[in-house]
Design a protein around this motif. Sequence first.
Motif, short mmCIF file in Angstrom:
data_model
loop_
_atom_site.label_atom_id
_atom_site.label_comp_id
_atom_site.label_asym_id
_atom_site.label_seq_id
_atom_site.Cartn_x
_atom_site.Cartn_y
_atom_site.Cartn_z
N ILE A 106 25.65 38.62 49.37
CA ILE A 106 25.50 37.55 48.37
C ILE A 106 26.88 37.11 47.89
O ILE A 106 27.15 35.92 47.74
CB ILE A 106 24.62 38.02 47.19
CG1 ILE A 106 23.21 38.33 47.69
CG2 ILE A 106 24.61 36.99 46.07
CD1 ILE A 106 22.33 39.05 46.67
N LEU A 107 27.76 38.08 47.67
CA LEU A 107 29.11 37.75 47.22
C LEU A 107 29.88 36.99 48.30
O LEU A 107 30.66 36.08 47.98
CB LEU A 107 29.86 39.02 46.80
CG LEU A 107 29.26 39.74 45.60
CD1 LEU A 107 30.04 41.01 45.30
CD2 LEU A 107 29.21 38.85 44.36
N GLU A 108 29.63 37.33 49.57
CA GLU A 108 30.26 36.58 50.66
C GLU A 108 29.79 35.12 50.63
O GLU A 108 30.58 34.20 50.78
CB GLU A 108 29.93 37.20 52.02
CG GLU A 108 30.60 38.53 52.29
CD GLU A 108 32.11 38.43 52.48
OE1 GLU A 108 32.62 37.34 52.80
OE2 GLU A 108 32.77 39.46 52.28
N GLU A 109 28.48 34.92 50.40
CA GLU A 109 27.94 33.56 50.31
C GLU A 109 28.56 32.81 49.14
O GLU A 109 28.94 31.64 49.28
CB GLU A 109 26.42 33.60 50.15
CG GLU A 109 25.68 34.02 51.38
CD GLU A 109 24.17 34.12 51.15
OE1 GLU A 109 23.66 33.47 50.20
OE2 GLU A 109 23.50 34.85 51.89
N LEU A 110 28.65 33.46 47.99
CA LEU A 110 29.25 32.81 46.82
C LEU A 110 30.70 32.43 47.09
O LEU A 110 31.15 31.34 46.71
CB LEU A 110 29.17 33.73 45.59
CG LEU A 110 27.78 33.97 45.02
CD1 LEU A 110 27.85 34.95 43.86
CD2 LEU A 110 27.12 32.68 44.58
N SER A 111 31.41 33.31 47.77
CA SER A 111 32.81 33.04 48.10
C SER A 111 32.92 31.83 49.03
O SER A 111 33.79 30.97 48.84
CB SER A 111 33.43 34.27 48.75
OG SER A 111 34.79 34.05 49.01
N GLU A 112 32.02 31.74 50.00
CA GLU A 112 32.03 30.61 50.93
C GLU A 112 31.67 29.30 50.21
O GLU A 112 32.29 28.27 50.44
CB GLU A 112 31.04 30.85 52.08
CG GLU A 112 31.43 31.95 53.04
CD GLU A 112 32.66 31.63 53.86
OE1 GLU A 112 32.91 30.45 54.15
OE2 GLU A 112 33.39 32.59 54.20
N GLU A 113 30.67 29.36 49.33
CA GLU A 113 30.16 28.15 48.69
C GLU A 113 31.04 27.68 47.53
O GLU A 113 31.15 26.48 47.28
CB GLU A 113 28.74 28.39 48.18
CG GLU A 113 27.73 28.53 49.29
CD GLU A 113 26.36 28.98 48.80
OE1 GLU A 113 25.97 28.61 47.68
OE2 GLU A 113 25.68 29.73 49.54
N TYR A 114 31.63 28.62 46.80
CA TYR A 114 32.35 28.27 45.56
C TYR A 114 33.82 28.70 45.59
O TYR A 114 34.46 28.75 44.56
CB TYR A 114 31.66 28.91 44.36
CG TYR A 114 30.23 28.48 44.18
CD1 TYR A 114 29.91 27.24 43.65
CD2 TYR A 114 29.18 29.33 44.55
CE1 TYR A 114 28.60 26.84 43.48
CE2 TYR A 114 27.86 28.94 44.40
CZ TYR A 114 27.58 27.69 43.86
OH TYR A 114 26.26 27.30 43.71
N GLY A 115 34.34 29.00 46.78
CA GLY A 115 35.71 29.50 46.90
C GLY A 115 36.78 28.59 46.34
O GLY A 115 37.87 29.04 46.00
N ASP A 116 36.46 27.29 46.23
CA ASP A 116 37.44 26.37 45.65
C ASP A 116 37.50 26.49 44.13
O ASP A 116 38.46 26.07 43.51
CB ASP A 116 37.12 24.93 46.06
CG ASP A 116 35.72 24.50 45.65
OD1 ASP A 116 34.80 25.35 45.61
OD2 ASP A 116 35.52 23.30 45.39
N LYS A 117 36.47 27.12 43.53
CA LYS A 117 36.40 27.22 42.07
C LYS A 117 36.64 28.63 41.55
O LYS A 117 37.10 28.83 40.43
CB LYS A 117 35.04 26.74 41.58
CG LYS A 117 34.80 25.27 41.87
CD LYS A 117 33.44 24.83 41.36
CE LYS A 117 33.23 23.35 41.48
NZ LYS A 117 33.20 22.84 42.81
N ILE A 118 36.28 29.64 42.37
CA ILE A 118 36.39 31.03 41.93
C ILE A 118 36.74 31.90 43.14
O ILE A 118 36.23 31.67 44.23
CB ILE A 118 35.07 31.51 41.26
CG1 ILE A 118 35.26 32.85 40.55
CG2 ILE A 118 33.93 31.55 42.24
CD1 ILE A 118 34.08 33.21 39.63
#
Length: 107
Positions: A40-52
Amino acid sequence: MATRATTDADFDKDVLQSDKPVLVDFWATWCGPCRQVAPILEELSEEYGDKIDVVKVDTDQNPRTAAAYGVVSIPTLNVYKNGELVKSLVGAHPKPRLVKELEEFLA
């Protein structure tokens, strides 16, 4: 952008001095719930990596940082902004809950 690991030695540079918010996953290899939340954290990193940024700290290998922030249960997900701890979540949570908890940093 994938999650990346940090250490006791690099925590200040990688997390506290970051220009954007950083979600830190305090985890260990033997922790079942940590393994559940990792994809899930990998997905969040992929989706929101420009913000966080999403950074992982192995608590067995980096006990100083975990102790400094009072991490006693894992997984603990801490958000740091401008060098300050601004949010803490303990335990594995489903992706929709994490997105909701983090929305102020993802907007």
